[in-house]
Scaffold this motif. Structure first.
Motif, PDB file in Angstrom:
ATOM      1  N   VAL A  36       0.819  -1.211   0.000  1.00  0.00           N
ATOM      2  CA  VAL A  36       0.000   0.000   0.000  1.00  0.00           C
ATOM      3  C   VAL A  36       0.855   1.263   0.000  1.00  0.00           C
ATOM      4  CG1 VAL A  36      -1.602   1.355   1.413  1.00  0.00           C
ATOM      5  CG2 VAL A  36      -2.053  -1.066   0.996  1.00  0.00           C
ATOM      6  N   ALA A  37       1.896   1.304   0.807  1.00  0.00           N
ATOM      7  CA  ALA A  37       2.754   2.494   0.874  1.00  0.00           C
ATOM      8  C   ALA A  37       3.447   2.736  -0.464  1.00  0.00           C
ATOM      9  CB  ALA A  37       3.771   2.345   1.992  1.00  0.00           C
ATOM     10  N   TRP A  38       3.931   1.651  -1.090  1.00  0.00           N
ATOM     11  CA  TRP A  38       4.570   1.783  -2.413  1.00  0.00           C
ATOM     12  C   TRP A  38       3.577   2.337  -3.413  1.00  0.00           C
ATOM     13  CZ3 TRP A  38       2.898  -0.582  -6.894  1.00  0.00           C
ATOM     14  CH2 TRP A  38       3.708  -0.397  -8.028  1.00  0.00           C
ATOM     15  N   TYR A  39       2.362   1.799  -3.409  1.00  0.00           N
ATOM     16  CA  TYR A  39       1.348   2.211  -4.374  1.00  0.00           C
ATOM     17  C   TYR A  39       0.972   3.679  -4.164  1.00  0.00           C
ATOM     18  CZ  TYR A  39      -3.003   2.280  -7.031  1.00  0.00           C
ATOM     19  OH  TYR A  39      -4.001   2.581  -7.933  1.00  0.00           O
ATOM     20  N   ARG A  40       0.753   4.065  -2.914  1.00  0.00           N
ATOM     21  CA  ARG A  40       0.376   5.451  -2.655  1.00  0.00           C
ATOM     22  C   ARG A  40       1.459   6.420  -3.134  1.00  0.00           C
ATOM     23  NH1 ARG A  40      -4.155   5.892   0.449  1.00  0.00           N
ATOM     24  NH2 ARG A  40      -4.637   4.227   1.938  1.00  0.00           N
ATOM     25  N   ASP A  41       2.706   6.064  -2.915  1.00  0.00           N
ATOM     26  CA  ASP A  41       3.804   6.927  -3.357  1.00  0.00           C
ATOM     27  C   ASP A  41       3.793   7.091  -4.878  1.00  0.00           C
ATOM     28  OD1 ASP A  41       6.547   8.253  -3.119  1.00  0.00           O
ATOM     29  OD2 ASP A  41       7.007   6.510  -4.372  1.00  0.00           O
ATOM     30  N   LEU A  42       3.672   5.981  -5.600  1.00  0.00           N
ATOM     31  CA  LEU A  42       3.674   6.067  -7.060  1.00  0.00           C
ATOM     32  C   LEU A  42       2.431   6.790  -7.559  1.00  0.00           C
ATOM     33  CD1 LEU A  42       5.135   5.350  -9.667  1.00  0.00           C
ATOM     34  CD2 LEU A  42       3.959   3.137  -9.655  1.00  0.00           C
ATOM     35  N   PHE A  43       1.279   6.498  -6.979  1.00  0.00           N
ATOM     36  CA  PHE A  43       0.023   7.140  -7.362  1.00  0.00           C
ATOM     37  C   PHE A  43       0.128   8.656  -7.192  1.00  0.00           C
ATOM     38  CE2 PHE A  43      -4.304   8.605  -6.603  1.00  0.00           C
ATOM     39  CZ  PHE A  43      -5.069   7.872  -7.496  1.00  0.00           C
ATOM     40  N   ARG A  44       0.707   9.082  -6.074  1.00  0.00           N
ATOM     41  CA  ARG A  44       0.867  10.520  -5.830  1.00  0.00           C
ATOM     42  C   ARG A  44       1.799  11.151  -6.856  1.00  0.00           C
ATOM     43  NH1 ARG A  44      -0.830  12.697  -1.009  1.00  0.00           N
ATOM     44  NH2 ARG A  44      -1.516  11.233   0.600  1.00  0.00           N
ATOM     45  N   ARG A  45       2.945  10.508  -7.084  1.00  0.00           N
ATOM     46  CA  ARG A  45       3.940  11.093  -7.985  1.00  0.00           C
ATOM     47  C   ARG A  45       3.451  11.131  -9.432  1.00  0.00           C
ATOM     48  NH1 ARG A  45       8.430   8.444  -8.703  1.00  0.00           N
ATOM     49  NH2 ARG A  45       7.882   6.491  -7.663  1.00  0.00           N
ATOM     50  N   VAL A  46       2.693  10.126  -9.836  1.00  0.00           N
ATOM     51  CA  VAL A  46       2.189  10.070 -11.214  1.00  0.00           C
ATOM     52  C   VAL A  46       0.981  10.978 -11.395  1.00  0.00           C
ATOM     53  CG1 VAL A  46       1.051   8.592 -12.924  1.00  0.00           C
ATOM     54  CG2 VAL A  46       3.077   7.766 -11.721  1.00  0.00           C
ATOM     55  N   GLY A  47       0.008  10.884 -10.493  1.00  0.00           N
ATOM     56  CA  GLY A  47      -1.272  11.525 -10.762  1.00  0.00           C
ATOM     57  C   GLY A  47      -1.756  12.586  -9.806  1.00  0.00           C
ATOM     58  N   ALA A  48      -1.475  12.437  -8.522  1.00  0.00           N
ATOM     59  CA  ALA A  48      -2.071  13.363  -7.557  1.00  0.00           C
ATOM     60  C   ALA A  48      -1.468  14.757  -7.652  1.00  0.00           C
ATOM     61  CB  ALA A  48      -1.915  12.808  -6.140  1.00  0.00           C
ATOM     62  N   LEU A  49      -0.150  14.837  -7.739  1.00  0.00           N
ATOM     63  CA  LEU A  49       0.507  16.141  -7.717  1.00  0.00           C
ATOM     64  C   LEU A  49       0.328  16.899  -9.024  1.00  0.00           C
ATOM     65  CD1 LEU A  49       3.799  15.163  -5.851  1.00  0.00           C
ATOM     66  CD2 LEU A  49       1.637  15.989  -4.906  1.00  0.00           C
ATOM     67  N   GLU A  50       0.248  16.155 -10.132  1.00  0.00           N
ATOM     68  CA  GLU A  50       0.098  16.803 -11.437  1.00  0.00           C
ATOM     69  C   GLU A  50      -1.369  16.984 -11.827  1.00  0.00           C
ATOM     70  OE1 GLU A  50       2.283  18.039 -13.537  1.00  0.00           O
ATOM     71  OE2 GLU A  50       4.191  17.308 -12.782  1.00  0.00           O
TER      72      GLU A  50
END
Length: 199
Positions: free
Chosen positions: A49-63
């Protein structure tokens, strides 16, 4: 409720987007993709879950203000990610995870391209084409009759045209109004600078 023709004011604190739903009813030919030094795709089984949240944020949440998966608690998210009908792939650049392809087969006969995108480190290199080729091939390797995806006006401005070039056909649109995740604290306030905040 059916909306009539006209102009509608969005309440303050809300985020409004036009969502376009697209479908692919048969496998499409893969498109030529450039060779990218250090690029690879890997299947991630039972993602942490932590790995997924990090990638999800970097790919989609911040942009692009992705937040649906951030709204879930760890148990809810883990239940999705560990479901054998959900296939998660990471796009790597020089061994670092910099993109995501998520295929959801939980509805029999259908596959949703649930999440697709890269961090800035892969943008403009042709990685999207390579990732889409992978997604289409993997999806249609399963017994499905339909592959579908949706994009919205908060996403990358080239996303809709990219999906159409990849063989998806637009089938309907909706207007979604929801809490602005920048105002709820779900994502940083400076995320998605191309979408104005009304507070």
């Amino acid at each position: 409720m059916m909306l009539g023709v006209g102009e509608y004011e969005i309440p303050k604190g809300k985020l409004s987007v036009v969502v376009t739903y697209l479908e692919m009813t048969a496998p499409q030919p893969v498109r030529a993709a450039p060779a990218i030094k250090g690029f690879s795709m890997r299947r991630v089984t039972n993602p942490d879950v932590a790995w997924y949240r990090d990638l999800f944020r970097r790919v989609g949440a911040l942009e692009w203000l992705w937040h649906s998966r951030l709204d879930l608690d760890d148990a809810e998210l883990d239940a999705i990610l560990t479901d054998p009908a959900v296939h998660v792939y990471a796009a790597q650049l020089d061994g670092q995870d910099e993109g995501i392809v998520e295929l959801d087969f939980r509805t029999q006969g259908l596959c949703e391209l649930a999440f697709f995108g890269t961090t800035r480190s892969l943008m403009g290199k042709g990685a999207g084409r390579a990732m889409m080729n992978h997604a289409i091939t993997a999806a249609w390797a399963e017994p499905i009759r339909l592959l579908h995806v949706h994009t919205c006006t908060a996403d990358h401005p080239a996303a809709l045209a990219f999906y159409q070039r990849s063989g998806f056909v637009p089938v309907r649109q909706t207007i979604d109004i929801e809490e602005d995740p920048r105002l709820t604290g779900m994502v940083p306030r400076d995320s998605g600078p191309h979408v104005p905040i009304f507070d």
